[in-house]
Design an enzyme around this catalytic site. Structure first.
Site, PDB file in Angstrom:
ATOM      1  N   GLN A  91      52.929  37.965  44.885  1.00 56.50           N
ATOM      2  CA  GLN A  91      53.767  36.837  45.302  1.00 56.50           C
ATOM      3  C   GLN A  91      53.678  35.733  44.248  1.00 56.50           C
ATOM      4  O   GLN A  91      54.395  34.739  44.332  1.00 56.50           O
ATOM      5  CB  GLN A  91      53.285  36.287  46.642  1.00 56.50           C
ATOM      6  CG  GLN A  91      53.383  37.283  47.784  1.00 56.50           C
ATOM      7  CD  GLN A  91      52.641  36.781  49.016  1.00 56.50           C
ATOM      8  OE1 GLN A  91      53.192  36.067  49.844  1.00 56.50           O
ATOM      9  NE2 GLN A  91      51.372  37.131  49.125  1.00 56.50           N
ATOM     10  N   ASN A  92      52.770  35.901  43.296  1.00 59.06           N
ATOM     11  CA  ASN A  92      52.543  34.853  42.306  1.00 59.06           C
ATOM     12  C   ASN A  92      53.615  34.888  41.225  1.00 59.06           C
ATOM     13  O   ASN A  92      54.062  35.955  40.809  1.00 59.06           O
ATOM     14  CB  ASN A  92      51.165  35.012  41.672  1.00 59.06           C
ATOM     15  CG  ASN A  92      50.056  34.895  42.703  1.00 59.06           C
ATOM     16  OD1 ASN A  92      50.279  34.358  43.782  1.00 59.06           O
ATOM     17  ND2 ASN A  92      48.879  35.397  42.382  1.00 59.06           N
ATOM     18  N   ILE A  93      53.961  33.714  40.744  1.00 52.91           N
ATOM     19  CA  ILE A  93      54.993  33.641  39.706  1.00 52.91           C
ATOM     20  C   ILE A  93      54.358  33.458  38.328  1.00 52.91           C
ATOM     21  O   ILE A  93      55.064  33.352  37.336  1.00 52.91           O
ATOM     22  CB  ILE A  93      56.034  32.536  40.021  1.00 52.91           C
ATOM     23  CG1 ILE A  93      55.405  31.143  40.075  1.00 52.91           C
ATOM     24  CG2 ILE A  93      56.732  32.852  41.357  1.00 52.91           C
ATOM     25  CD1 ILE A  93      56.450  30.023  40.245  1.00 52.91           C
ATOM     26  N   HIS A 109      58.307  37.250  44.405  1.00 50.48           N
ATOM     27  CA  HIS A 109      58.794  35.865  44.510  1.00 50.48           C
ATOM     28  C   HIS A 109      59.237  35.307  43.156  1.00 50.48           C
ATOM     29  O   HIS A 109      59.352  34.089  43.002  1.00 50.48           O
ATOM     30  CB  HIS A 109      57.728  34.968  45.161  1.00 50.48           C
ATOM     31  CG  HIS A 109      57.518  35.257  46.622  1.00 50.48           C
ATOM     32  ND1 HIS A 109      56.423  34.816  47.327  1.00 50.48           N
ATOM     33  CD2 HIS A 109      58.293  35.950  47.518  1.00 50.48           C
ATOM     34  CE1 HIS A 109      56.524  35.231  48.596  1.00 50.48           C
ATOM     35  NE2 HIS A 109      57.630  35.920  48.733  1.00 50.48           N
ATOM     36  N   CYS A 117      70.750  31.885  35.578  1.00 50.31           N
ATOM     37  CA  CYS A 117      71.971  31.077  35.489  1.00 50.31           C
ATOM     38  C   CYS A 117      72.792  31.276  36.753  1.00 50.31           C
ATOM     39  O   CYS A 117      73.130  32.406  37.110  1.00 50.31           O
ATOM     40  CB  CYS A 117      72.787  31.503  34.257  1.00 50.31           C
ATOM     41  SG  CYS A 117      74.383  30.661  34.171  1.00 50.31           S
ATOM     42  N   CYS A 136      72.855  27.885  29.513  1.00 50.74           N
ATOM     43  CA  CYS A 136      72.539  29.313  29.691  1.00 50.74           C
ATOM     44  C   CYS A 136      72.661  30.001  28.329  1.00 50.74           C
ATOM     45  O   CYS A 136      73.709  29.882  27.678  1.00 50.74           O
ATOM     46  CB  CYS A 136      73.506  29.941  30.683  1.00 50.74           C
ATOM     47  SG  CYS A 136      73.361  31.743  30.757  1.00 50.74           S
ATOM     48  N   GLY A 176      43.797  37.375  48.476  1.00 50.88           N
ATOM     49  CA  GLY A 176      44.053  35.944  48.290  1.00 50.88           C
ATOM     50  C   GLY A 176      45.412  35.462  48.757  1.00 50.88           C
ATOM     51  O   GLY A 176      46.039  34.656  48.076  1.00 50.88           O
TER      52      GLY A 176
END
Ligand code: BJW
Length: 234
Positions: A91-93, A109, A117, A136, A176
């Protein structure tokens, strides 16, 4: 015997690398209400605030200060030494799993180092700041770039691949993550319905802890390498 493992990671995975979690007392959202920064409506209402929030987090990733911790390294080792297949759903970006050497990573995520864009829907790597005047690189439109992240009310990425892997896995581990956010919080139930052994590794029990068959409490940098040693030794 060959095995199939699905691992779900959340913000606690990167906490010991110096990246704040969302909901802990010193977390990211102590200073920002989620609805102010993590919804499409918030972005439409105040794009500058949302860009500032993500620019600050992106700089933290690119300024050379944060680095993978022992838990990231252990999961990369598990992927490479396992007799079987492993899907790492995060889920971490951040990009700490990739930096540690994990290859089969699915960012459900989104990713902080990519921007999308809204005019042409292309996704491009962006390591610098983004603001309302950014063009863009694909279609040249100005002011339509947004973080390539999944906000509340949007559909997470790679769901078909995740559901297929959950139906086939024989081990599901969550590391976590607080179990506050769906659909990720429901993966444990899907894995159990498919017959997988389920284990939670977390500093504290999550909101969905009772859905897991096994729990190991402690910092990810300690409990994840121990668990990986056991899985590879079994
Ligand atoms: C440590 C540690 C250490 C600390 N070692 N551990 C009502 C009921 C049910 C669902 C809904 C509902 N109303 C709306 C919904 C759906 C909604 C939702 O879940 N809302 C909830 C608030 C109820 N979900 C959505 O809208 C999602 N989309 C969706 O459902 O689409 C429909 C659909 C689904 C499937 C198929 C088809 C259609 C989208 C959710 C998007 C979430 N986006 C964010 C922001 C991403 C960008 C960014 O990073 O800014 O994702 S929100 C935020 O929460 C972020 C995280 O990935 C996510 C989860 O947080 P996480 O990782 O669990 O962090 P924390 O801080 O909560 O927990 C940290 C944990 O670490 C704790 O447990 C600590 O103990 C632990 N920890 N230090 C080990 N050292």
């Amino acid at each position: 015997m060959a095995r199939s493992i699905v691992i779900l990671t959340g913000a606690g995975m990167s906490a010991e690398s110096g990246i704040a979690t969302f909901r802990d007392s010193d977390g990211l959202w102590e200073n920002h209400r989620p609805e102010d920064v993590a919804t499409p409506e918030a972005f439409a209402a105040d794009p500058d605030l949302v860009h500032r929030f993500y620019n600050a987090r992106r700089r933290q990733l690119t300024d050379g200060v944060v680095a993978p911790n022992a838990a990231h390294v252990a999961l990369a080792r598990l992927e490479h030494e396992l007799d079987g297949d492993l899907l790492l759903v995060t889920q971490n970006i951040d990009d700490l799993h990739e930096r540690a050497g994990s290859a089969n990573v699915l960012h459900m995520h989104g990713e902080l180092l990519r921007s999308r864009c809204r005019a042409c829907d292309s996704v491009s790597e962006f390591r610098g700041d983004v603001d309302a005047s950014t063009r863009c690189p694909v279609c040249g439109t100005e002011g339509e770039m947004r973080p390539h992240v999944v906000w509340f009310g949007e559909i997470p990425l790679g769901m078909d691949q995740i559901f297929t892997a959950l139906e086939r896995c024989d081990v599901f581990a969550a590391v976590g993550t607080s179990g506050n956010v769906y659909p990720a919080a429901g993966f444990v139930q899907m894995a159990r319905a498919a017959g997988a052994h389920t284990v939670e590794l977390n500093l504290e029990p999550s909101w969905v802890n009772t859905d897991f068959e096994e729990t190991r409490l402690g910092p990810a940098g300690t409990v994840v390498p121990q668990w990986v040693d056991e899985v590879l030794g079994a």
